[in-house]
Design an enzyme around this catalytic site. Structure first.
Site, PDB file in Angstrom:
ATOM      1  N   ASN A 178       2.261  -5.000  -3.076  1.00 49.99           N
ATOM      2  CA  ASN A 178       0.775  -5.424  -2.917  1.00 49.99           C
ATOM      3  C   ASN A 178       0.048  -4.102  -2.725  1.00 49.99           C
ATOM      4  O   ASN A 178       0.437  -3.163  -1.783  1.00 49.99           O
ATOM      5  CB  ASN A 178       0.884  -6.247  -1.477  1.00 49.99           C
ATOM      6  CG  ASN A 178      -0.534  -6.856  -1.426  1.00 49.99           C
ATOM      7  OD1 ASN A 178      -1.501  -7.265  -2.534  1.00 49.99           O
ATOM      8  ND2 ASN A 178      -1.090  -7.013  -0.040  1.00 49.99           N
TER       9      ASN A 178
ATOM     10  N   ASP B 149     -12.440 -10.307  -0.366  1.00 51.01           N
ATOM     11  CA  ASP B 149     -13.604 -10.743   0.254  1.00 51.01           C
ATOM     12  C   ASP B 149     -14.645  -9.520  -0.120  1.00 51.01           C
ATOM     13  O   ASP B 149     -14.335  -8.443  -1.083  1.00 51.01           O
ATOM     14  CB  ASP B 149     -13.245 -10.499   1.847  1.00 51.01           C
ATOM     15  CG  ASP B 149     -12.548  -9.322   2.267  1.00 51.01           C
ATOM     16  OD1 ASP B 149     -12.764  -8.161   1.326  1.00 51.01           O
ATOM     17  OD2 ASP B 149     -12.073  -9.179   3.420  1.00 51.01           O
TER      18      ASP B 149
ATOM     19  N   GLU C 227      -6.157 -10.553  -1.349  1.00 49.85           N
ATOM     20  CA  GLU C 227      -6.744 -10.439  -0.089  1.00 49.85           C
ATOM     21  C   GLU C 227      -8.363 -10.328  -0.412  1.00 49.85           C
ATOM     22  O   GLU C 227      -9.197  -9.469   0.376  1.00 49.85           O
ATOM     23  CB  GLU C 227      -6.381  -9.018   0.616  1.00 49.85           C
ATOM     24  CG  GLU C 227      -4.974  -9.347   0.955  1.00 49.85           C
ATOM     25  CD  GLU C 227      -4.683  -7.827   1.803  1.00 49.85           C
ATOM     26  OE1 GLU C 227      -5.418  -7.212   2.328  1.00 49.85           O
ATOM     27  OE2 GLU C 227      -3.514  -7.491   2.014  1.00 49.85           O
TER      28      GLU C 227
ATOM     29  N   HIS D 128     -10.395  -6.187  -2.017  1.00 44.60           N
ATOM     30  CA  HIS D 128     -11.576  -5.961  -1.017  1.00 44.60           C
ATOM     31  C   HIS D 128     -12.786  -5.289  -1.482  1.00 44.60           C
ATOM     32  O   HIS D 128     -12.572  -4.031  -1.775  1.00 44.60           O
ATOM     33  CB  HIS D 128     -10.785  -4.925   0.220  1.00 44.60           C
ATOM     34  CG  HIS D 128      -9.785  -5.741   1.136  1.00 44.60           C
ATOM     35  ND1 HIS D 128      -9.942  -7.053   1.938  1.00 44.60           N
ATOM     36  CD2 HIS D 128      -8.473  -5.492   1.166  1.00 44.60           C
ATOM     37  CE1 HIS D 128      -8.854  -7.414   2.498  1.00 44.60           C
ATOM     38  NE2 HIS D 128      -7.718  -6.410   2.106  1.00 44.60           N
TER      39      HIS D 128
ATOM     40  N   GLU E 262       0.765  -1.193  -0.012  1.00 45.19           N
ATOM     41  CA  GLU E 262       0.174   0.060  -0.018  1.00 45.19           C
ATOM     42  C   GLU E 262       0.870   1.278  -0.061  1.00 45.19           C
ATOM     43  O   GLU E 262       0.659   2.069   0.850  1.00 45.19           O
ATOM     44  CB  GLU E 262      -0.861   0.066   1.318  1.00 45.19           C
ATOM     45  CG  GLU E 262      -1.843  -1.301   1.043  1.00 45.19           C
ATOM     46  CD  GLU E 262      -2.907  -1.311   2.424  1.00 45.19           C
ATOM     47  OE1 GLU E 262      -2.795  -0.580   3.268  1.00 45.19           O
ATOM     48  OE2 GLU E 262      -3.452  -2.459   2.747  1.00 45.19           O
TER      49      GLU E 262
HETATM   50  O1  G3I Z   1      -3.205  -7.142  18.766  1.00 41.51           O
HETATM   51  C1  G3I Z   1      -4.286  -6.484  19.296  1.00 41.51           C
HETATM   52  C2  G3I Z   1      -4.790  -6.914  20.668  1.00 41.51           C
HETATM   53  O2  G3I Z   1      -3.738  -6.777  21.686  1.00 41.51           O
HETATM   54  C3  G3I Z   1      -6.144  -6.078  21.258  1.00 41.51           C
HETATM   55  O3  G3I Z   1      -6.354  -6.470  22.474  1.00 41.51           O
HETATM   56  C4  G3I Z   1      -7.128  -6.121  20.198  1.00 41.51           C
HETATM   57  C5  G3I Z   1      -8.386  -5.321  20.731  1.00 41.51           C
HETATM   58  O4  G3I Z   1      -9.240  -4.631  19.438  1.00 41.51           O
HETATM   59  O5  G3I Z   1      -6.435  -5.735  18.970  1.00 41.51           O
HETATM   60  C6  G3I Z   1      -5.538  -6.448  18.500  1.00 41.51           C
HETATM   61  O6  G3I Z   1      -5.190  -5.985  17.402  1.00 41.51           O
HETATM   62  C7  G3I Z   1      -5.959  -6.120  16.171  1.00 41.51           C
HETATM   63  C8  G3I Z   1      -5.099  -6.617  15.072  1.00 41.51           C
HETATM   64  O7  G3I Z   1      -5.805  -6.846  13.656  1.00 41.51           O
HETATM   65  C9  G3I Z   1      -4.593  -7.942  15.580  1.00 41.51           C
HETATM   66  O8  G3I Z   1      -5.691  -8.723  15.523  1.00 41.51           O
HETATM   67  C10 G3I Z   1      -6.430  -4.766  15.786  1.00 41.51           C
HETATM   68  O9  G3I Z   1      -7.401  -4.249  16.678  1.00 41.51           O
HETATM   69  C11 G3I Z   1      -7.171  -4.623  14.391  1.00 41.51           C
HETATM   70  O10 G3I Z   1      -7.570  -3.389  13.868  1.00 41.51           O
HETATM   71  C12 G3I Z   1      -6.230  -5.497  13.317  1.00 41.51           C
HETATM   72  O11 G3I Z   1      -6.916  -5.355  12.052  1.00 41.51           O
HETATM   73  C13 G3I Z   1      -6.115  -5.833  11.098  1.00 41.51           C
HETATM   74  C14 G3I Z   1      -5.911  -4.904  10.109  1.00 41.51           C
HETATM   75  O12 G3I Z   1      -5.079  -5.355   8.920  1.00 41.51           O
HETATM   76  C15 G3I Z   1      -5.090  -3.768  10.509  1.00 41.51           C
HETATM   77  O13 G3I Z   1      -5.078  -2.720   9.542  1.00 41.51           O
HETATM   78  C16 G3I Z   1      -7.051  -7.038  10.551  1.00 41.51           C
HETATM   79  O14 G3I Z   1      -7.039  -8.152  11.490  1.00 41.51           O
HETATM   80  C17 G3I Z   1      -6.212  -7.590   9.168  1.00 41.51           C
HETATM   81  O15 G3I Z   1      -7.074  -8.438   8.499  1.00 41.51           O
HETATM   82  C18 G3I Z   1      -6.103  -6.469   8.237  1.00 41.51           C
HETATM   83  O16 G3I Z   1      -5.248  -6.767   7.130  1.00 41.51           O
HETATM   84  C19 G3I Z   1      -4.960  -5.891   6.091  1.00 41.51           C
HETATM   85  C20 G3I Z   1      -3.680  -6.084   5.466  1.00 41.51           C
HETATM   86  O17 G3I Z   1      -2.807  -6.930   6.358  1.00 41.51           O
HETATM   87  C21 G3I Z   1      -3.475  -5.265   4.290  1.00 41.51           C
HETATM   88  N1  G3I Z   1      -4.554  -4.792   3.585  1.00 41.51           N
HETATM   89  C22 G3I Z   1      -5.694  -4.440   4.169  1.00 41.51           C
HETATM   90  C23 G3I Z   1      -6.092  -5.422   5.109  1.00 41.51           C
HETATM   91  C24 G3I Z   1      -7.577  -5.120   5.881  1.00 41.51           C
HETATM   92  O18 G3I Z   1      -7.404  -3.840   6.490  1.00 41.51           O
END
Ligand code: G3I
Length: 362
Positions: A217, A282, A280, A252, A176
């Site tokens: 990506n 969905d 990715e 997405h 990105e």
């Molecule tokens: O690790 C913390 C945890 O400690 C905490 O308790 C919890 C409470 O909400 O949050 C946890 O972090 C989360 C993290 O994923 C790990 O699980 C974040 O809140 C959450 O926002 C985060 O979301 C991820 C997101 O990237 C962040 O930008 C998604 O799971 C993941 O699917 C998403 O993936 C990205 C790709 O890497 C790149 N392209 C876009 C895609 C969608 O945003």
């Protein structure tokens, strides 16, 4: 027996009964909790596995892999092994996960993903080395000057790719990098290091594992427009220097569907001599939408599969989670769930069948 003794005996029996009932209730509730923790069982899915159909199309079919259900849910693991040929650790390889404190490394989740893949003969897509999100606080708040930051970036690439050398065949090196208007995204990297950070990252990655396939990506670059035009220029330059092998389009989507120009866009990238991957996929649905929305979603998935099949260099297709119980959408976009092929109990949605049919070419 006196009346008093009879009363005392009744009380004792009543108490003993209450204790037994309580104990049974506790055991049942623990058993139920354990069942929830272990998730639903994998359901029978109709027809040939998606990975088999995709293989016939020369497409490597993958899914994002989450650490929690990987650890806790046998049904989740079983479905992955049956339906997919590759996995992309969804969060476990990101910088904040692997180096939360400077110099303190936590490889648990990433190792688990790579070991699981090795055990089941699945390929791993490493995700992601240089991104603006999910960076540790020590890095974003560190006020590093240019040379120091560049050094940290290349060091991170060397360390992570070095750890998995020979075990992770493809890496999303830069994620990105472009803003929606086609300018360079003003991320920590873009702002501090300028556009040169991209080639610097790829050069470090080539060196770290010369046999790995390197990908750039991008999100929202599926259609022809300012963003994909810039990406095209970046890829052309990287390719001229032998630094990039593949371009990832995240895909997405929602019910607006697959952009009309996606196929021609992918083809113009393929002409540069790079492979194409959908990385990715969905299709988000509003929670309130009725059953017809699931049919519309199925059509979007099918169209995406057809788009990949129409581009001979489209060699990989990864869905960003295959079940609604492990999808980023409900957490990150409240009000929008149900974006994947299987519901939260691992039962197939219309999208699953449509995906299958599209892979078959029907
Ligand atoms: O690790 C913390 C945890 O400690 C905490 O308790 C919890 C409470 O909400 O949050 C946890 O972090 C989360 C993290 O994923 C790990 O699980 C974040 O809140 C959450 O926002 C985060 O979301 C991820 C997101 O990237 C962040 O930008 C998604 O799971 C993941 O699917 C998403 O993936 C990205 C790709 O890497 C790149 N392209 C876009 C895609 C969608 O945003």
């Amino acid at each position: 027996m006196s009346a008093g003794a009879r009363v005392r005996r009744r009380r004792r029996t009543g108490l003993a009964l209450a204790v037994v009932v309580l104990a049974v209730a506790i055991v049942v509730s623990f058993a139920k909790q354990r069942e929830t923790l272990r998730g639903p069982a994998a359901k029978p899915l109709p027809g040939p596995a998606l990975r088999t159909l995709a293989k016939d199309d020369h497409i490597l079919l993958g899914t994002a892999l989450r650490d929690e259900p990987l650890r806790d849910e046998p049904g989740y693991r079983k479905d992955i092994v049956r339906e997919f040929a590759a996995v992309t650790p969804e969060n476990a390889m990101k910088w904040d996960a692997v180096e939360p404190e400077r110099g303190t490394f936590k490889w648990g989740g990433a190792d688990r993903a790579v070991d699981f893949a090795a055990e089941h003969g699945l390929k791993v897509r490493g995700h992601t080395l240089v991104w603006h999100a999910q960076l540790p606080g020590w890095l974003t708040d560190g006020n590093f000057e240019r040379t120091g930051l560049l050094h940290l970036m290349t060091g991170h690439i060397r360390r992570e790719m070095g750890r998995y050398k020979g075990r992770v065949p493809t890496w999303d090196v830069v994620n990105e990098a472009v803003a929606d208007d086609g300018s360079l995204r003003q991320s920590l990297w873009g702002k501090e290091l300028g556009p040169g950070f991209i080639a610097a990252a790829f050069t470090a990655a080539r060196k770290a594992d010369p046999k790995a396939r390197l990908a750039i990506n991008e999100i929202g670059a599926e259609s022809i427009g300012p963003k994909s035009d810039t990406l095209l220029r970046i890829v052309r330059k990287l390719k001229q220097r032998g630094l990039v092998d593949e371009v990832g389009f995240q895909a997405h989507f929602n019910l607006n569907g697959v952009p009309k120009t996606m196929e021609s866009n992918l083809k113009r990238f393929a002409k540069l001599g790079v492979d194409i991957a959908i990385t990715e996929a969905d299709v988000a649905l509003p929670d309130k939408a009725g059953p017809e929305a699931l049919q519309a979603q199925a059509k979007v998935y099918a169209r995406l599969v057809r788009t990949c099949r129409a581009v001979p260099r489209c060699k990989a297709l990864t869905v960003w989670g295959f079940t609604d119980r492990a999808s980023w959408i409900p957490h990150n976009q409240p009000g929008f769930g149900r974006a994947t092929l299987l519901d939260d109990q691992l039962a197939p949605k219309p999208a699953y069948r449509a995906f299958q049919d599209a892979l078959r070419g029907s």
